[in-house]
Design a protein around this motif. Structure first.
Motif, PDB file in Angstrom:
ATOM      1  N   GLU A  54       0.846  -1.196   0.000  1.00 17.78           N
ATOM      2  CA  GLU A  54       0.000   0.000   0.000  1.00 17.78           C
ATOM      3  C   GLU A  54       0.882   1.248   0.000  1.00 17.78           C
ATOM      4  O   GLU A  54       1.518   1.551   1.010  1.00 17.78           O
ATOM      5  CB  GLU A  54      -0.871  -0.036   1.251  1.00 17.78           C
ATOM      6  CG  GLU A  54      -1.801   1.150   1.420  1.00 17.78           C
ATOM      7  CD  GLU A  54      -2.636   1.012   2.681  1.00 17.78           C
ATOM      8  OE1 GLU A  54      -3.873   0.952   2.555  1.00 17.78           O
ATOM      9  OE2 GLU A  54      -2.058   0.958   3.789  1.00 17.78           O
ATOM     10  N   PRO A  55       0.946   1.988  -1.111  1.00 21.33           N
ATOM     11  CA  PRO A  55       1.816   3.163  -1.142  1.00 21.33           C
ATOM     12  C   PRO A  55       1.282   4.342  -0.330  1.00 21.33           C
ATOM     13  O   PRO A  55       2.053   5.191   0.121  1.00 21.33           O
ATOM     14  CB  PRO A  55       1.895   3.517  -2.629  1.00 21.33           C
ATOM     15  CG  PRO A  55       0.659   2.949  -3.222  1.00 21.33           C
ATOM     16  CD  PRO A  55       0.306   1.733  -2.416  1.00 21.33           C
ATOM     17  N   SER A  75      -1.674   8.722   5.536  1.00 18.66           N
ATOM     18  CA  SER A  75      -0.226   8.818   5.365  1.00 18.66           C
ATOM     19  C   SER A  75       0.243   7.945   4.207  1.00 18.66           C
ATOM     20  O   SER A  75      -0.518   7.138   3.668  1.00 18.66           O
ATOM     21  CB  SER A  75       0.489   8.396   6.657  1.00 18.66           C
ATOM     22  OG  SER A  75       0.074   9.207   7.739  1.00 18.66           O
ATOM     23  N   SER A  76       1.522   8.105   3.852  1.00 19.95           N
ATOM     24  CA  SER A  76       2.106   7.387   2.717  1.00 19.95           C
ATOM     25  C   SER A  76       3.402   6.703   3.121  1.00 19.95           C
ATOM     26  O   SER A  76       4.061   7.087   4.082  1.00 19.95           O
ATOM     27  CB  SER A  76       2.389   8.357   1.561  1.00 19.95           C
ATOM     28  OG  SER A  76       1.209   8.995   1.127  1.00 19.95           O
ATOM     29  N   MET A  77       3.768   5.691   2.334  1.00 20.75           N
ATOM     30  CA  MET A  77       5.051   5.020   2.500  1.00 20.75           C
ATOM     31  C   MET A  77       6.114   5.812   1.742  1.00 20.75           C
ATOM     32  O   MET A  77       5.886   6.250   0.612  1.00 20.75           O
ATOM     33  CB  MET A  77       4.967   3.590   1.942  1.00 20.75           C
ATOM     34  CG  MET A  77       6.261   2.789   2.056  1.00 20.75           C
ATOM     35  SD  MET A  77       6.135   1.106   1.360  1.00 20.75           S
ATOM     36  CE  MET A  77       5.127   0.294   2.610  1.00 20.75           C
ATOM     37  N   SER A  78       7.272   5.981   2.345  1.00 26.55           N
ATOM     38  CA  SER A  78       8.362   6.677   1.657  1.00 26.55           C
ATOM     39  C   SER A  78       9.055   5.731   0.686  1.00 26.55           C
ATOM     40  O   SER A  78       9.044   4.502   0.868  1.00 26.55           O
ATOM     41  CB  SER A  78       9.393   7.192   2.674  1.00 26.55           C
ATOM     42  OG  SER A  78      10.102   6.105   3.255  1.00 26.55           O
ATOM     43  N   ASP A 296       2.586   1.628   6.480  1.00 25.35           N
ATOM     44  CA  ASP A 296       3.537   1.790   7.586  1.00 25.35           C
ATOM     45  C   ASP A 296       4.298   0.503   7.918  1.00 25.35           C
ATOM     46  O   ASP A 296       4.924   0.410   8.967  1.00 25.35           O
ATOM     47  CB  ASP A 296       2.825   2.320   8.830  1.00 25.35           C
ATOM     48  CG  ASP A 296       1.637   1.455   9.259  1.00 25.35           C
ATOM     49  OD1 ASP A 296       1.260   0.550   8.495  1.00 25.35           O
ATOM     50  OD2 ASP A 296       1.089   1.693  10.350  1.00 25.35           O
ATOM     51  N   GLY A 297       4.223  -0.491   7.009  1.00 29.66           N
ATOM     52  CA  GLY A 297       5.051  -1.685   7.165  1.00 29.66           C
ATOM     53  C   GLY A 297       4.425  -2.828   7.920  1.00 29.66           C
ATOM     54  O   GLY A 297       5.106  -3.826   8.192  1.00 29.66           O
TER      55      GLY A 297
END
Length: 350
Positions: A54-55, A75-78, A296-297
């Motif tokens: 999930e980006p 929020s987003s994944m870096s 978020d992993g």
């Protein structure tokens, strides 16, 4: 390969024709080999072949059926974290589904992620609601070497589409899709395009018209999906509506026949899940061959289990994927599934 093994693989990808969205014949070949190597779900494959990441959880719409708002995240994944987990945990041939509960094009690093995965030779598919595809994004798509782009279009006209996709505008989305298709034809570029239609009680009568739209736009694939059976969903899956109302069931069956006739005439490739309500039977293959990573992993068994209330199998910020994949939480889910026990409420309906 025995008949049972082939049947399990076909069940895993729901419909054989759907595999084109996620990797086609190459995906099927790898899944079959992994099934054999695993002893027919006797033990997990060394790594899952299908990975969904999930980006972003951000979205610009408030769709009638969506539960994203219940999670509270935006929020987003870096790209740095994405690259870290891909190179550390998924350094082998895999097929990436780059989407989750948000609108992927709102992730600032989406195209970096796509290019990184494609440079490693992996198949990448993503989705979009089509609302923010301006000329810059269309140019990025054409240059990205993305394998497959699925565009959500849940209505064939303003009335049904705008009722489902709140805060969106049907005419603007159609214009964006037309410009994208035109640019791709001009540059003879990837990705392959598919229209994805989430069938619900409010819009299922639009299905034949959706075939005509795909044909007019020169889009080869039309995917018809039932609504995922999220717990506490504000909208019932169409399969549930059919079991509760015989008139709706008869009407849907007639509409599906009309849609198939349109597809036959136009040459549009129809990719369709069957509308039927099934209790969880323990036949799910996800715990052996697929995984889902939130922005978020957090590692979850399936993208239907994104809610914070559903336990994660582990956290890639704290553990390696190998530790999670072979750990006690995943093993407990596999053991329940093999015994025909549904591990989570969200798994009860197909």
């Amino acid at each position: 390969m025995n008949r049972e093994a082939a049947g399990k693989i076909r069940g895993f990808i729901k419909e054989r024709s759907r595999s084109v969205l996620f990797g086609g014949c190459a995906l099927e070949m790898y899944l079959i080999l992994d099934y054999v190597r695993s002893g027919g779900r006797g033990r997990p494959t060394r790594k899952p072949r299908m990975i969904q990441i999930e980006p972003t959880r951000k979205c610009n719409l408030s769709c009638s059926m969506c539960l994203r708002r219940t999670d509270g995240s935006d929020s987003s994944m870096s790209f740095e974290f994405f690259r870290e987990i891909i190179s550390r945990d998924f350094d082998y041939r895999h097929f990436l589904l780059l989407y989750g509960q948000g609108e992927p094009f709102l992730a600032g690093d989406l195209f970096k992620m796509i290019r990184y995965e494609r440079s490693r030779g992996n198949f990448v598919t993503t989705v979009t609601n089509g609302t923010i595809m301006d000329d810059d994004i269309i140019g990025e798509i054409v240059r990205s070497d993305l394998n497959m782009l699925r565009i959500s279009l849940d209505g064939a006209g303003e009335r049904t589409y705008n009722a489902v996709r709140r805060d969106a505008d049907f005419n603007r989305v159609m214009s964006n899709i037309e410009r994208l298709a035109g640019s791709m034809n001009e540059h003879r570029a990837r990705p392959a395009l598919a229209l994805t239609f989430m069938a619900m009680k409010e819009n299922y009568r639009d299905m034949p018209a959706m075939v005509r739209i795909a044909s007019r736009l020169g889009i080869d694939y039309l995917e018809i999906k039932d609504l995922p059976p999220y717990a506490d969903s504000p909208v019932k899956p169409l399969s549930v509506e059919m079991t509760e109302d015989a008139d709706i069931r008869d009407d849907i069956e007639g509409t599906v026949r009309a849609m198939k006739e349109e597809a036959k005439k136009s040459g549009v490739h129809l990719i369709m899940t069957k509308f039927h309500c099934l209790a969880g039977t323990g036949d799910c293959m996800n715990p052996w061959f697929k995984t889902f990573v939130t922005w978020d992993g957090k590692v979850k068994v399936c993208s239907k289990l994104f809610a914070a209330s559903v336990p994660a199998m582990g956290d890639l910020g704290e553990m390696t994927f190998d530790e999670i994949w072979t750990g006690p939480r995943y093993e407990a889910v596999r053991a329940k599934t093999k015994r025909g026990i549904v591990p989570f409420e969200e798994c009860r309906i197909v």
